[in-house]
Design an enzyme around this catalytic site. Structure first.
Site, short mmCIF file in Angstrom:
data_model
loop_
_atom_site.label_atom_id
_atom_site.label_comp_id
_atom_site.label_asym_id
_atom_site.label_seq_id
_atom_site.Cartn_x
_atom_site.Cartn_y
_atom_site.Cartn_z
N ASP A 67 29.44 1.94 -21.53
CA ASP A 67 30.17 3.06 -20.91
C ASP A 67 29.44 3.66 -19.71
O ASP A 67 29.86 4.67 -19.16
CB ASP A 67 30.40 4.18 -21.94
CG ASP A 67 31.69 3.98 -22.75
OD1 ASP A 67 32.62 3.34 -22.24
OD2 ASP A 67 31.75 4.49 -23.89
N ARG A 92 25.99 6.39 -26.54
CA ARG A 92 25.80 6.64 -25.11
C ARG A 92 24.47 7.36 -24.80
O ARG A 92 24.17 7.62 -23.63
CB ARG A 92 26.97 7.44 -24.53
CG ARG A 92 28.31 6.72 -24.63
CD ARG A 92 29.38 7.35 -23.74
NE ARG A 92 29.05 7.22 -22.32
CZ ARG A 92 29.74 7.78 -21.34
NH1 ARG A 92 30.81 8.53 -21.62
NH2 ARG A 92 29.38 7.62 -20.08
N ARG A 139 33.25 17.17 -27.01
CA ARG A 139 31.96 16.61 -26.62
C ARG A 139 30.93 17.71 -26.33
O ARG A 139 30.01 17.91 -27.11
CB ARG A 139 32.12 15.69 -25.41
CG ARG A 139 33.07 14.50 -25.64
CD ARG A 139 32.45 13.44 -26.53
NE ARG A 139 33.33 12.32 -26.79
CZ ARG A 139 33.44 11.22 -26.03
NH1 ARG A 139 32.70 11.09 -24.94
NH2 ARG A 139 34.26 10.25 -26.37
N HIS A 168 37.62 15.09 -22.70
CA HIS A 168 36.75 15.64 -21.66
C HIS A 168 37.61 16.50 -20.74
O HIS A 168 38.77 16.15 -20.47
CB HIS A 168 36.16 14.53 -20.77
CG HIS A 168 34.89 13.89 -21.26
ND1 HIS A 168 34.63 12.55 -21.05
CD2 HIS A 168 33.82 14.40 -21.91
CE1 HIS A 168 33.44 12.27 -21.57
NE2 HIS A 168 32.93 13.37 -22.09
N CYS A 264 35.94 9.74 -13.84
CA CYS A 264 34.88 9.33 -14.78
C CYS A 264 33.90 8.37 -14.12
O CYS A 264 32.72 8.35 -14.46
CB CYS A 264 35.48 8.65 -15.99
SG CYS A 264 36.65 9.63 -16.90
N1 ARG Z 1 34.38 5.66 -23.25
C1 ARG Z 1 33.81 6.81 -22.61
C2 ARG Z 1 33.59 7.92 -23.62
O1 ARG Z 1 34.36 8.06 -24.52
C3 ARG Z 1 34.70 7.26 -21.49
C4 ARG Z 1 34.10 8.36 -20.69
C5 ARG Z 1 35.02 8.85 -19.62
N2 ARG Z 1 34.37 9.74 -18.75
C6 ARG Z 1 34.85 10.91 -18.35
N3 ARG Z 1 34.21 11.55 -17.44
N4 ARG Z 1 35.92 11.43 -18.89
O2 ARG Z 1 32.63 8.65 -23.54
#
Ligand code: ARG
Length: 275
Positions: A67, A92, A139, A168, A264
């Site tokens: 990612d 991550r 998050r 997000h 993203c």
């Molecule tokens: N697969 C990543 C996650 O779930 C995607 C992140 C997307 N980034 C963003 N800035 N929305 O963390």
């Protein structure tokens, strides 16, 4: 009259990009990504920025971090001050030090800080001229909002995300003009109280429909004039034009499989104020 301001972006090539795990509802490890197509789409985005006159710098991708292409999550840079990320998911976690190392090996930053609280950087922080808007619920921790306010010295407005598809802030809200306070957002992604806050602070905001939100239409990058966004978000093009913006549609469909799109993939490196 709208004017574009030249920007500095940091992007990370999708060399190791794939859907290897599932940490948001878009990610299905059984739906394979086409690596060649992903690279083509990413290079097209990079070249688009460059042809608009922006600087794109490159962060080296790290094997085992699929990612990492979503560079916006790696740090928040405002006024040349760099607040690193701390990821909510262990998958991550190792992206954060790779970003910090990049900033520490480049000159010109006022301060580079490793954060105490969970924050996924520009995934959940958006900068307007008056405020930093900050998402929470999936998050970033609300404690990180206080941390950002203290570090950047800008008022942080906390917003609660309630729909797991819009995990997000940058999947549900985009800044159109950061020299003013102009944004677009999808109200359905927010709690009733946060919707009321947004309506109060941004009475003239462009409101997106569910159809445009679900194709990542809010995951857009604006330079004050050109608004780069997924080409599928067709319903946003005319409203943007009516406001004097130039919509620039791109195809990032391979990245939608991981729950990300234009914004993203794009970290904005905001310089220290002159003088
Ligand atoms: N697969 C990543 C996650 O779930 C995607 C992140 C997307 N980034 C963003 N800035 N929305 O963390």
């Amino acid at each position: 009259m709208r004017t574009a301001t030249p920007r500095r972006y940091l992007m990370c090539p999708p060399a190791h990009f794939r859907v290897a795990y599932s940490i948001n509802p878009w990610m299905d490890p059984d739906k394979p990504v086409d690596p060649a197509l992903a690279l083509f789409q990413w290079e097209d985005l990079r070249d688009r920025y460059r042809s608009l006159g922006h600087t794109v710098e490159i962060l080296d991708p790290v094997a085992g971090l699929p990612d990492m292409v979503f560079a916006a999550n790696g740090a928040t840079v405002v006024d040349g001050r760099v607040l690193g990320a701390r990821f909510a998911n262990p998958e991550r976690a190792d992206e954060a030090p790779a970003h910090l190392a990049w900033f520490r090996s480049h000159d010109g930053f006022v301060e580079v800080r490793e954060p105490e609280h969970v924050n996924e950087a520009e995934g959940d922080f958006a900068v307007t001229s008056s405020w930093m808007l900050a998402g929470q619920g999936f998050r970033s921790s609300p404690l990180a909002h206080d941390e950002a306010q203290e570090f950047f010295g800008r008022p942080v407005i906390s917003l609660e995300l309630t729909d797991p598809r819009y995990y997000h802030l940058d999947t549900a809200l985009a800044v159109l003009d950061d020299a003013a306070d102009e944004i677009m957002y999808y109200p359905g992604a927010f709690s009733p109280g946060s919707r009321a806050v947004l309506a109060r602070l941004f009475p003239d905001a462009l409101l997106a429909t569910a159809e445009d939100a679900v194709v990542f239409g809010l995951n857009a990058v604006s330079d004050g004039l050109n608004v780069v966004l997924p080409r599928e978000a067709a319903g946003l093009f005319d409203p943007l034009k009516d406001r004097g913006y130039v919509p620039v549609g791109v195809d990032l469909a391979e990245f939608h499989k991981a729950g990300g799109s234009v914004k993203c993939c794009t970290m904005e490196v905001r310089p220290a104020p002159p003088g």
